[in-house]
Design a protein around this motif. Sequence first.
Motif: not given
Length: 115
Positions: A1-26
């Motif tokens: 079974q494929v298991h996904l773990v996401e990370s990288g969300g958050g709170l920013v001001q307009p114009g800001g940046s974030l980087r999301l990651s999603c790793e698959a394992s299993g």
Amino acid sequence: QVHLVESGGGLVQPGGSLRLSCEASGGSFSIWFMGWFRQAPGKQREMVAQIREHTPPDYAEAVKDGFTISRDASKNTVYLQLNDLKPDDTAVYYCNIKAGARDAWGHGTQVTAVS
């Protein structure tokens, strides 16, 4: 079974940046689709960006100038770089990976852009 773990969300001001990651394992599997979707309160889930094997990335019209999807096949990981975030980008972001006949979704990570 494929298991996904996401990370990288958050709170920013307009114009800001974030980087999301999603790793698959299993176990051992061949991924042919990796994508990011989002769902804002009171709205349906929508595609944000996706990569299919042997095809260029595809983006929703609303994000194509600010977001970039990429993958690291050696790590079974997909990334979403979110630049110039706007309040309308506020949502829970989900990754989706298809490997063979398997279709896996992450639990979601909150992205909030607010002054």
